[in-house]
Design a protein around this motif. Structure first.
Motif, PDB file in Angstrom:
ATOM      1  N   SER A   1      -5.144  -2.412  -0.381  1.00 39.70           N
ATOM      2  CA  SER A   1      -5.235  -2.478   1.075  1.00 39.70           C
ATOM      3  C   SER A   1      -4.610  -3.762   1.600  1.00 39.70           C
ATOM      4  CB  SER A   1      -6.704  -2.409   1.515  1.00 39.70           C
ATOM      5  OG  SER A   1      -6.813  -2.603   2.904  1.00 39.70           O
TER       6      SER A   1
ATOM      7  N   LYS B   1      -5.037  -4.612   4.907  1.00 38.33           N
ATOM      8  CA  LYS B   1      -5.756  -4.932   6.150  1.00 38.33           C
ATOM      9  C   LYS B   1      -6.449  -6.269   6.043  1.00 38.33           C
ATOM     10  CE  LYS B   1      -6.562  -0.083   7.324  1.00 38.33           C
ATOM     11  NZ  LYS B   1      -7.568   0.949   7.596  1.00 38.33           N
TER      12      LYS B   1
ATOM     13  N   ASP C   1       0.807  -1.227   0.000  1.00 46.30           N
ATOM     14  CA  ASP C   1       0.000   0.000   0.000  1.00 46.30           C
ATOM     15  C   ASP C   1       0.837   1.273   0.000  1.00 46.30           C
ATOM     16  OD1 ASP C   1       1.007   0.202   2.553  1.00 46.30           O
ATOM     17  OD2 ASP C   1      -0.914  -0.032   3.583  1.00 46.30           O
TER      18      ASP C   1
ATOM     19  N   ASP D   1      -7.797   2.852  -4.365  1.00 44.02           N
ATOM     20  CA  ASP D   1      -6.813   2.567  -3.319  1.00 44.02           C
ATOM     21  C   ASP D   1      -7.166   1.297  -2.553  1.00 44.02           C
ATOM     22  OD1 ASP D   1      -5.316   4.735  -3.975  1.00 44.02           O
ATOM     23  OD2 ASP D   1      -6.092   6.036  -2.387  1.00 44.02           O
ATOM     24  N   ASP D   2      -8.490   0.964  -2.489  1.00 41.15           N
ATOM     25  CA  ASP D   2      -8.906  -0.242  -1.769  1.00 41.15           C
ATOM     26  C   ASP D   2      -8.259  -1.508  -2.343  1.00 41.15           C
ATOM     27  OD1 ASP D   2     -10.460   1.359  -0.246  1.00 41.15           O
ATOM     28  OD2 ASP D   2     -12.377   0.793  -1.150  1.00 41.15           O
TER      29      ASP D   2
END
Length: 700
Positions: A698, A700, A562, A694-695
């Motif tokens: 990611s 996360k 990222d 941008d996701d």
């Protein structure tokens, strides 16, 4: 790119089901009782063996036929062997092999597809090669099988379209092994041992394959496929009378003819030990060969005694193996071969070793070669090897085809009729004096070629002491000799690394066009072990990156960055981890769109090392030094300015087929080389400025 493709490919290989070495060893261990190594093997008298009966006859056209009846299974196998001397093929190297393969692609009455259908319909096997034909089927299909076999042999079509397919496959295979150290070692060592003019010293190349035509294959077939130099072994549920009737019916019309009796020049031994290197700058280990030609004919009086001697030296897990692996831990294995041949035999030691111990391993190889010449072998070791060879021979007799091969060899090499019947007795009769005599005659440590395929910068200084004061010879992957001192020539006066980099930027579209690119999506595919593997690459300015690899709905691995943190995910293996340390730093470089625009900001120093020829293309060779201290080389076509290759610790990548997308050129063909593994990556599509979210990046 190359490091993370490598990581992903490793995941693919793990995902493809296969029996591991550990499983194999466990399985074997479960099947065999433990061996008590404290008990010395006892020498036993050579047993009386029954080789098995065979009958033979000859057709009027000169075809020699050998029949081994075996009525246990209702199946019959036919092996046709052509006995001719290989001839030099030069610019047509590979002609014989291509002719042999082309025979199986159809006849004047059957296309390849029709031939395949006919063979499959009767559940048969039918294979062809430059040295003959193999066919097998149930007895009830005997006549049909021979009808197909004789049609392939006597009426080959040699169609242009089928040759084109074979040439494409051959070139693809050559590319796949272009940088394989074992394949390189095989090509160059043959050339050194036999010489370029000897047929055994030649190797197929992309150029020689491209030169081949159906006319060449037809000419080879017409010259060498003659019944008077052929031997046909028939094994299975068949009688002698049936064999006579069937062979006359299907092969009786095969026309005899004169065959070239070519006698190549005798290979020369080096006057003293000679050293050659094939430089692989990225290699961490060396593929090593020591060898030379020998005058040892099949069935010669020395053949069996020489085999015992070589087996002691390294024809199995014996002296070389025990020394270099078990004692010194230099390698996973080290072996020697002493091959008999009617034109030119060969002695060869082969192993793969770590670069730092290249010279130490060679010292041990030569130590063992000299020891077997100078020291008398002990009775225990000699008996162990005799038992080993007798056991292998006895096991081979379980296959009826072995008896047919013995019959053919007896005829081809004019061996005594009882040669194989007395084989185990001949082994038992070998003495320690015989072993030493054979070693003195055939083991020549002072007249050997040493070939090392590895990182020259590491191994060349270690090998100089083996040259006897002569210069080390250097060859490229294809056997072209060059002077390492002039391999990289000085760049033209005034040319700088920055100018080369700027020329590349301009060649792919120019700085203005490159700065307009905000994201790039690239879809690619390759083939591994018969499976189509897909790669998806995503990059977004300034430094976001994602690579996903899979097949169909399966995802093998993902790497996501990222701009700050990175994660490596292996869904099939259930393993997820954050990327840290050097790998994270390398990924930051990988994520940068067009790093050529930002070398200064990234702390990458450029050095123009000079001009080097890469596969016929003159290139500027740049050395890139990263903040970590690691280095890589990049090569730019002098004429076009385009990057054609880069190499570093993780292997090399070749680039080609540049195409413009939104005013910027991208390579649509890439070949990734990682050790012996070569992967062709075909780019299916490149999209620019797709407004990636941008996701997508990611972690996360």
């Amino acid at each position: 790119m190359k490091k993370y493709i490598g990581i992903a490919l490793a995941a693919v290989l793990l995902a493809i089901p296969q029996l591991t070495d550990a499983q194999t060893k466990t399985k074997s261990a479960a099947q065999k009782p433990a061996l008590d190594r404290s008990i010395r093997p006892q020498a036993a008298p050579a047993p009386e063996i029954n080789i098995g009966k065979y009958e033979s006859f000859k057709l009027d056209n000169g075809l020699n036929v050998f029949v081994v009846e075996n009525h246990k299974i209702p199946r019959v196998t036919y092996s046709l062997i052509l006995d001719y001397n290989q001839v030099p093929e030069g610019e047509l190297a590979g002609m014989a092999d291509m002719c042999g393969q082309l025979l199986r692609t159809g006849t004047t009455s059957l296309s390849k597809d029709q031939l395949d259908e006919e063979v499959d319909f009767i559940g048969a096997s039918l294979n062809t090669s430059a040295s003959g034909i193999y066919a097998s089927a149930l007895k009830k299909h005997n006549d049909k099988l021979l009808e197909l076999m004789s049609d392939v042999l006597l009426n080959p079509a040699f169609r242009d379209e089928e040759l084109a397919k074979l040439k494409t496959q051959a070139i693809s295979g050559l590319k796949a092994t272009q940088n394989d150290p074992s394949a390189i070692s095989d090509r160059i060592s043959k050339m050194l041992v036999y010489g370029r003019e000897h047929p055994y010293g030649e190797s197929m190349s992309e150029k020689s394959v491209s030169n081949l035509s159906t006319e060449h294959c037809r000419a080879f077939y017409d010259a060498f496929f003659k019944p008077n130099v052929a031997y046909l072994a028939i094994v299975g549920d068949i009688t002698l009378q049936e064999a006579k009737e069937l062979t006359q019916k299907h092969f009786g019309t095969w026309q005899a003819g004169e065959v070239i009796a070519y006698n190549p020049p005798k290979p020369r031994l080096p006057e003293r030990t000679a050293v050659a290197i094939v430089d692989r700058p990225d290699a961490v280990q060396t593929t090593l060969r020591v060898g030379y030609a020998v005058d040892l004919k099949p069935g010669a009086p020395d053949a069996i005694k020489a085999r015992v001697m070589n087996t002691i030296l390294g024809g199995g897990t014996f002296r070389l193996f025990n020394n270099l692996r078990e004692d010194k831990a230099y390698t996973y294995g080290a072996y020697s071969q002493l091959s008999a041949d009617k034109l030119a035999g060969r002695f060869n030691v082969n192993t793969e070793i770590r670069n730092p111990v290249t010279d130490s391993a060679l010292n041990e190889i030569f130590y063992e070669m000299k020891r077997i010449r100078e020291e008398q072998v002990g009775d225990e070791e000699l008996n162990l090897v005799k038992n080993y060879l007798n056991g292998n021979f006895a096991l081979s007799l379980e296959n009826p085809q072995t008896v047919a091969n013995f019959a053919i060899n007896t005829a081809r090499y004019k061996l005594p009729a009882d040669y194989y019947a007395n084989y185990m007795k001949s082994i038992a009769a070998v003495t320690a004096d015989d072993v030493r005599d054979m070693a003195v005659k055939y083991i020549l440590p002072d007249n050997s070629y040493i070939l090392a395929v590895g990182k020259a910068a590491d191994i060349a200084p270690k090998l100089e002491k083996f040259t006897g004061g002569k210069a080390i010879r250097y060859f490229d992957n294809n056997g072209k000799e060059y002077d390492p001192n002039t391999k990289v020539k000085p760049a033209p006066e005034g040319m700088t690394a920055q100018m080369v980099n700027r020329a590349y930027i301009n060649a792919i579209g120019g700085e203005k066009a490159l700065k307009k690119v905000k994201d790039v999506t690239m879809m690619a595919t390759t083939n591994m072990q018969g499976m189509a593997i897909g790669f998806d690459f995503y990059r977004k300015a300034p430094n976001k990156y994602k690579m996903q690899i899979g097949a169909g709905e399966m995802i093998f691995q993902k790497i996501t960055f990222d701009g700050t943190a990175a994660k490596l995910e292996s869904p099939m293996g259930g393993e997820n981890k954050m990327v840290e340390g050097e790998e994270l730093e390398a990924l930051k470089m990988e994520a940068t769109l067009f790093p050529e625009l930002q070398y200064d900001a990234l702390g990458i120093a450029l050095t123009l090392e000079g001009v080097e020829e890469i596969e016929g293309t003159e290139t500027y060779r740049l050395l890139l030094t990263y903040p970590s201290g690691k280095q890589s080389n990049q090569f730019y076509d002098i004429k076009t300015g385009l990057k054609i290759m880069e190499s570093g610790e993780q292997g090399s990548v070749n680039y080609g087929d540049y195409r413009a997308v939104n005013g910027v050129k991208f390579p649509f063909a890439m070949t990734q080389q990682m050790g012996p593994q070569s992967i062709d990556l075909n780019i299916l599509s490149v999209k620019v400025n797709s407004k990636l979210k941008d996701d997508l990046f990611s972690v996360k």
